[in-house]
Design a protein around this motif. Structure first.
Motif, PDB file in Angstrom:
ATOM      1  N   ALA A  14      71.945 -43.051 -16.361  1.00  0.00           N
ATOM      2  CA  ALA A  14      72.684 -41.862 -15.925  1.00  0.00           C
ATOM      3  C   ALA A  14      72.391 -40.683 -16.841  1.00  0.00           C
ATOM      4  N   CYS A  15      72.284 -40.944 -18.114  1.00  0.00           N
ATOM      5  CA  CYS A  15      71.963 -39.876 -19.078  1.00  0.00           C
ATOM      6  C   CYS A  15      70.566 -39.317 -18.819  1.00  0.00           C
ATOM      7  N   TRP A  16      69.629 -40.176 -18.457  1.00  0.00           N
ATOM      8  CA  TRP A  16      68.255 -39.754 -18.188  1.00  0.00           C
ATOM      9  C   TRP A  16      68.059 -39.293 -16.760  1.00  0.00           C
ATOM     10  N   LYS A  17      69.127 -39.334 -15.959  1.00  0.00           N
ATOM     11  CA  LYS A  17      69.103 -38.902 -14.564  1.00  0.00           C
ATOM     12  C   LYS A  17      68.066 -39.667 -13.749  1.00  0.00           C
ATOM     13  N   CYS A  18      68.083 -40.982 -13.904  1.00  0.00           N
ATOM     14  CA  CYS A  18      67.241 -41.848 -13.086  1.00  0.00           C
ATOM     15  C   CYS A  18      68.014 -43.130 -12.810  1.00  0.00           C
ATOM     16  N   HIS A  19      67.494 -43.937 -11.929  1.00  0.00           N
ATOM     17  CA  HIS A  19      68.161 -45.174 -11.543  1.00  0.00           C
ATOM     18  C   HIS A  19      67.987 -46.219 -12.642  1.00  0.00           C
ATOM     19  N   ARG A  20      68.971 -47.092 -12.766  1.00  0.00           N
ATOM     20  CA  ARG A  20      68.947 -48.158 -13.766  1.00  0.00           C
ATOM     21  C   ARG A  20      67.697 -49.017 -13.629  1.00  0.00           C
ATOM     22  N   ASN A  21      67.291 -49.307 -12.395  1.00  0.00           N
ATOM     23  CA  ASN A  21      66.094 -50.120 -12.183  1.00  0.00           C
ATOM     24  C   ASN A  21      64.828 -49.423 -12.674  1.00  0.00           C
ATOM     25  N   THR A  22      64.806 -48.102 -12.613  1.00  0.00           N
ATOM     26  CA  THR A  22      63.662 -47.354 -13.130  1.00  0.00           C
ATOM     27  C   THR A  22      63.532 -47.572 -14.634  1.00  0.00           C
ATOM     28  N   VAL A  23      64.659 -47.503 -15.330  1.00  0.00           N
ATOM     29  CA  VAL A  23      64.652 -47.733 -16.779  1.00  0.00           C
ATOM     30  C   VAL A  23      64.174 -49.150 -17.083  1.00  0.00           C
ATOM     31  N   LEU A  24      64.710 -50.128 -16.372  1.00  0.00           N
ATOM     32  CA  LEU A  24      64.318 -51.518 -16.600  1.00  0.00           C
ATOM     33  C   LEU A  24      62.839 -51.748 -16.293  1.00  0.00           C
ATOM     34  N   ASN A  25      62.346 -51.170 -15.213  1.00  0.00           N
ATOM     35  CA  ASN A  25      60.929 -51.319 -14.862  1.00  0.00           C
ATOM     36  C   ASN A  25      60.027 -50.697 -15.914  1.00  0.00           C
ATOM     37  N   ARG A  26      60.412 -49.551 -16.427  1.00  0.00           N
ATOM     38  CA  ARG A  26      59.598 -48.894 -17.464  1.00  0.00           C
ATOM     39  C   ARG A  26      59.603 -49.695 -18.762  1.00  0.00           C
ATOM     40  N   LEU A  27      60.748 -50.258 -19.115  1.00  0.00           N
ATOM     41  CA  LEU A  27      60.806 -51.089 -20.313  1.00  0.00           C
ATOM     42  C   LEU A  27      59.973 -52.356 -20.141  1.00  0.00           C
ATOM     43  N   ASN A  28      60.054 -52.966 -18.976  1.00  0.00           N
ATOM     44  CA  ASN A  28      59.245 -54.160 -18.718  1.00  0.00           C
ATOM     45  C   ASN A  28      57.758 -53.835 -18.760  1.00  0.00           C
ATOM     46  N   ALA A  29      57.367 -52.693 -18.208  1.00  0.00           N
ATOM     47  CA  ALA A  29      55.955 -52.286 -18.237  1.00  0.00           C
ATOM     48  C   ALA A  29      55.512 -52.010 -19.675  1.00  0.00           C
ATOM     49  N   PHE A  30      56.364 -51.368 -20.451  1.00  0.00           N
ATOM     50  CA  PHE A  30      56.046 -51.097 -21.859  1.00  0.00           C
ATOM     51  C   PHE A  30      55.839 -52.398 -22.621  1.00  0.00           C
ATOM     52  N   GLU A  31      56.732 -53.358 -22.400  1.00  0.00           N
ATOM     53  CA  GLU A  31      56.615 -54.641 -23.082  1.00  0.00           C
ATOM     54  C   GLU A  31      55.350 -55.387 -22.662  1.00  0.00           C
ATOM     55  N   ALA A  32      55.011 -55.331 -21.380  1.00  0.00           N
ATOM     56  CA  ALA A  32      53.803 -56.003 -20.905  1.00  0.00           C
ATOM     57  C   ALA A  32      52.551 -55.349 -21.500  1.00  0.00           C
ATOM     58  N   TYR A  33      52.559 -54.040 -21.624  1.00  0.00           N
ATOM     59  CA  TYR A  33      51.397 -53.308 -22.133  1.00  0.00           C
ATOM     60  C   TYR A  33      51.215 -53.508 -23.637  1.00  0.00           C
ATOM     61  N   THR A  34      52.334 -53.467 -24.396  1.00  0.00           N
ATOM     62  CA  THR A  34      52.248 -53.523 -25.853  1.00  0.00           C
ATOM     63  C   THR A  34      52.395 -54.924 -26.433  1.00  0.00           C
ATOM     64  N   GLY A  35      53.028 -55.821 -25.685  1.00  0.00           N
ATOM     65  CA  GLY A  35      53.302 -57.146 -26.233  1.00  0.00           C
ATOM     66  C   GLY A  35      54.518 -57.178 -27.134  1.00  0.00           C
TER      67      GLY A  35
END
Length: 56
Positions: free
Chosen positions: A12-33
């Motif tokens: 809500a603070c970033w003005k996006c959906h909760r799933n968007t935040v989770l997807n971006r974090l999951n993608a970051f973790e997959a990319y960086t390990g």
């Protein structure tokens, strides 16, 4: 897996959906390990972002 209830206020603070935040974090973790919920990995991410400097 991320705890969903803890990311709703952040999304809500970033003005996006909760799933968007989770997807971006999951993608970051997959990319960086890294797992940003582990303190050591979270510290490494913070240090790297601080070292990079402010975005233009």
């Amino acid at each position: 897996m991320w705890r969903r209830e803890s990311w709703a206020p952040r999304a809500a603070c970033w003005k996006c959906h909760r799933n968007t935040v989770l997807n971006r974090l999951n993608a970051f973790e997959a990319y960086t390990g890294l797992e940003v919920q582990r303190p050591y990995d979270a510290a490494a991410v913070i240090i790297a972002l601080e070292w990079q400097g402010p975005r233009p």
